[in-house]
Write an enzyme that holds these catalytic residues in place. Structure first.
Site, mmCIF file in Angstrom:
data_model
loop_
_atom_site.group_PDB
_atom_site.id
_atom_site.type_symbol
_atom_site.label_atom_id
_atom_site.label_comp_id
_atom_site.label_asym_id
_atom_site.label_seq_id
_atom_site.Cartn_x
_atom_site.Cartn_y
_atom_site.Cartn_z
ATOM 1 N N CYS A 109 0.817 -1.228 0.000
ATOM 2 C CA CYS A 109 0.000 0.000 0.000
ATOM 3 C C CYS A 109 0.843 1.269 0.000
ATOM 4 O O CYS A 109 0.323 2.363 -0.256
ATOM 5 C CB CYS A 109 -0.937 0.014 1.196
ATOM 6 S SG CYS A 109 -2.081 -1.364 1.202
ATOM 7 N N HIS A 254 -3.030 7.341 2.342
ATOM 8 C CA HIS A 254 -3.527 6.038 1.898
ATOM 9 C C HIS A 254 -4.875 5.791 2.587
ATOM 10 O O HIS A 254 -5.043 6.069 3.774
ATOM 11 C CB HIS A 254 -2.509 4.965 2.292
ATOM 12 C CG HIS A 254 -3.005 3.569 2.108
ATOM 13 N ND1 HIS A 254 -3.670 3.173 0.976
ATOM 14 C CD2 HIS A 254 -2.943 2.473 2.920
ATOM 15 C CE1 HIS A 254 -3.990 1.890 1.088
ATOM 16 N NE2 HIS A 254 -3.565 1.450 2.263
ATOM 17 N N ASN A 284 -9.969 0.024 0.421
ATOM 18 C CA ASN A 284 -8.510 0.090 0.347
ATOM 19 C C ASN A 284 -8.061 -0.491 -1.002
ATOM 20 O O ASN A 284 -8.235 -1.681 -1.252
ATOM 21 C CB ASN A 284 -7.929 -0.725 1.515
ATOM 22 C CG ASN A 284 -6.409 -0.767 1.521
ATOM 23 O OD1 ASN A 284 -5.768 -0.393 0.547
ATOM 24 N ND2 ASN A 284 -5.855 -1.239 2.618
HETATM 25 N N1 ACO Z 1 -18.376 -7.653 10.523
HETATM 26 C C1 ACO Z 1 -18.779 -7.817 11.795
HETATM 27 N N2 ACO Z 1 -17.930 -8.097 12.788
HETATM 28 C C2 ACO Z 1 -16.653 -8.234 12.484
HETATM 29 C C3 ACO Z 1 -16.147 -8.084 11.162
HETATM 30 C C4 ACO Z 1 -17.083 -7.780 10.178
HETATM 31 N N3 ACO Z 1 -16.740 -7.598 8.886
HETATM 32 N N4 ACO Z 1 -14.824 -8.265 11.185
HETATM 33 C C5 ACO Z 1 -14.463 -8.528 12.444
HETATM 34 N N5 ACO Z 1 -15.577 -8.507 13.233
HETATM 35 C C6 ACO Z 1 -15.654 -8.744 14.665
HETATM 36 C C7 ACO Z 1 -14.526 -9.628 15.166
HETATM 37 O O1 ACO Z 1 -14.865 -10.985 15.013
HETATM 38 C C8 ACO Z 1 -14.435 -9.198 16.608
HETATM 39 O O2 ACO Z 1 -15.456 -9.871 17.333
HETATM 40 P P1 ACO Z 1 -15.148 -10.490 18.793
HETATM 41 O O3 ACO Z 1 -14.764 -9.304 19.631
HETATM 42 O O4 ACO Z 1 -16.438 -11.112 19.149
HETATM 43 O O5 ACO Z 1 -14.017 -11.431 18.582
HETATM 44 C C9 ACO Z 1 -14.800 -7.726 16.595
HETATM 45 O O6 ACO Z 1 -15.495 -7.514 15.354
HETATM 46 C C10 ACO Z 1 -13.597 -6.829 16.655
HETATM 47 O O7 ACO Z 1 -12.661 -7.263 15.701
HETATM 48 P P2 ACO Z 1 -11.306 -6.523 15.497
HETATM 49 O O8 ACO Z 1 -10.468 -7.239 14.492
HETATM 50 O O9 ACO Z 1 -10.695 -6.224 16.847
HETATM 51 O O10 ACO Z 1 -11.838 -5.135 14.860
HETATM 52 P P3 ACO Z 1 -11.080 -3.796 14.695
HETATM 53 O O11 ACO Z 1 -11.804 -2.748 15.396
HETATM 54 O O12 ACO Z 1 -9.599 -3.927 14.942
HETATM 55 O O13 ACO Z 1 -11.242 -3.520 13.137
HETATM 56 C C11 ACO Z 1 -10.050 -3.676 11.053
HETATM 57 C C12 ACO Z 1 -10.736 -4.446 12.197
HETATM 58 C C13 ACO Z 1 -11.091 -2.826 10.383
HETATM 59 C C14 ACO Z 1 -9.505 -4.697 10.077
HETATM 60 C C15 ACO Z 1 -8.930 -2.802 11.630
HETATM 61 O O14 ACO Z 1 -8.144 -3.534 12.528
HETATM 62 C C16 ACO Z 1 -8.038 -2.206 10.570
HETATM 63 O O15 ACO Z 1 -8.464 -1.379 9.779
HETATM 64 N N6 ACO Z 1 -6.757 -2.585 10.567
HETATM 65 C C17 ACO Z 1 -5.826 -2.020 9.597
HETATM 66 C C18 ACO Z 1 -5.933 -2.688 8.247
HETATM 67 C C19 ACO Z 1 -5.051 -1.955 7.240
HETATM 68 O O16 ACO Z 1 -4.828 -0.777 7.359
HETATM 69 N N7 ACO Z 1 -4.556 -2.642 6.263
HETATM 70 C C20 ACO Z 1 -3.722 -1.882 5.319
HETATM 71 C C21 ACO Z 1 -2.725 -2.617 4.751
HETATM 72 S S1 ACO Z 1 -3.313 -3.651 3.509
HETATM 73 C C22 ACO Z 1 -2.002 -3.865 2.399
HETATM 74 O O17 ACO Z 1 -0.910 -3.376 2.583
HETATM 75 C C23 ACO Z 1 -2.292 -4.666 1.221
#
Ligand code: ACO
Length: 328
Positions: A109, A254, A284
């Protein structure tokens, strides 16, 4: 000698996939996706290849520019249609960019920032023995990342979209375009972002455990890395330039998660209005995300000639970088 942007283009994939569409195929909700990421919809390619997206974005960027004047093409991508030839070779061949030196660059990214830096460095390099100069370069980010996503993992697949963005760079005497860049790489020791390639076994190969062929992501680890890395590269590039955050007219980060962008705005005491946000409709798009966001900001009149802008990338590798530039 200055290097600045003289052309810009964008192509999104054709197929709009809303959060409601995702709810039909996995256990998720519009509310969760909007609240945790800021994404409402994304574009997913059905028949378009990464090359089709790259070519369309490039054609728009090259409007009014002589194709024969392009000396260099770099495509930033982690989802090339094939490994050989490179995407850049295919773009060159497809568009008849007969004078261009071409290659691809993989920095996930952060790819657009790394590509911008590479192109600028080559444009400012002196090739004393040959006298060859790179006066115009094409920098393209193109991704069909939906092919790499793990569609059984609701925690990651909901994030991604497909598209391409392209800019044309020119080298000019006595003008300032790109001011400075800061890049930094961090070791992904915990495999926070990990995706393998499938190779056929050969007659001599031993037992090998193949890495996953879909993108495996630890959301929380990447989130923490992103917030820290964005702060670090923004701070450092401002220090290099002897500027502070208020001196920047507009920020193009980004588009990975709205919460990451909000955190950067708050950390640097900047209004969120100074940050381009289009993750809501794009998701993304990895290396294509920044040039697509830049395109939207330019077309919406949020960026004008003479403005100082900062582009900021972070992602797999792990990698991060920021560039300050004046818009031409
Ligand atoms: N729908 C509903 N619930 C969900 C979903 C979904 N799509 N995805 C996860 N959950 C649930 C999980 O199961 C978890 O439930 P639990 O507490 O019962 O176990 C809860 O939601 C919280 O999950 P987390 O993973 O802690 O959620 P978080 O708030 O961290 O958000 C996210 C997840 C959006 C992926 C976030 O961590 C994020 O944006 N991370 C950065 C990703 C990124 O920037 N990637 C860029 C690089 S990509 C590249 O270089 C190609």
């Amino acid at each position: 000698m200055g290097v600045g942007i003289i052309g810009i283009g964008k192509k999104t994939a054709d197929n709009v996939i809303t959060n409601e569409d995702l709810c039909k195929i996995m256990d998720t909700s519009n509310e969760w996706i909007v609240e945790r990421t800021g994404i409402t919809e994304r574009r997913i390619a059905t028949t378009q290849k990464s090359l089709d997206l790259a070519v369309e974005a490039t054609k728009e960027a090259l409007e009014g520019i002589d194709y024969d004047s392009i000396d260099l093409v770099i495509v930033a991508t982690i989802t090339p249609d094939m490994l050989v030839p490179s995407m850049a070779s295919l773009v060159k061949m497809h568009l008849g960019l007969k004078n261009a030196i071409v290659f691809d660059l993989n920095s996930a990214c952060s790819g657009f920032v790394y590509t911008l830096w590479t192109a600028e460095s080559l444009m400012n390099a002196s090739f004393e023995k040959t006298g060859r100069k790179i006066n115009r370069a094409l920098v393209i980010g193109s991704e069909r990342i939906s092919r790499m996503a793990d569609w059984t993992d609701r925690g990651s697949c909901i994030l991604f979209g497909d598209g391409a963005g392209a800019v044309v760079l020119e080298r000019r005497e006595g003008e300032t375009g790109i001011i400075t860049t800061f890049l930094k790489n961090y070791d992904d020791v915990n495999q926070a972002l990990w995706c393998g390639i499938e190779y056929e076994p050969n007659p001599f190969s031993g037992d090998e455990v193949s890495p996953p062929r879909t993108l495996q992501m630890s959301g929380i680890q990447v989130f923490k890395f992103a917030v820290t890395a964005v702060n670090e590269v923004m701070e450092q590039v401002l220090e290099y330039a002897g500027m502070d955050a208020d001196d920047v007219d507009f920020y193009v980060p980004h588009q990975a998660n709205l919460r990451i962008i909000k955190s950067a705005a708050a950390r640097f005491g900047q209004s969120l209005d100074k940050f381009q946000i289009n993750i809501n409709t794009t998701g993304n798009v990895s290396a294509a995300s920044i040039p697509m966001a830049l395109y939207d900001a330019v077309k919406a009149g949020k960026i004008k000639e003479g403005d100082t802008i900062m582009v900021v990338g972070f992602g797999g590798g792990l990698s991060a970088g920021a560039t300050l530039l004046k818009m031409w």
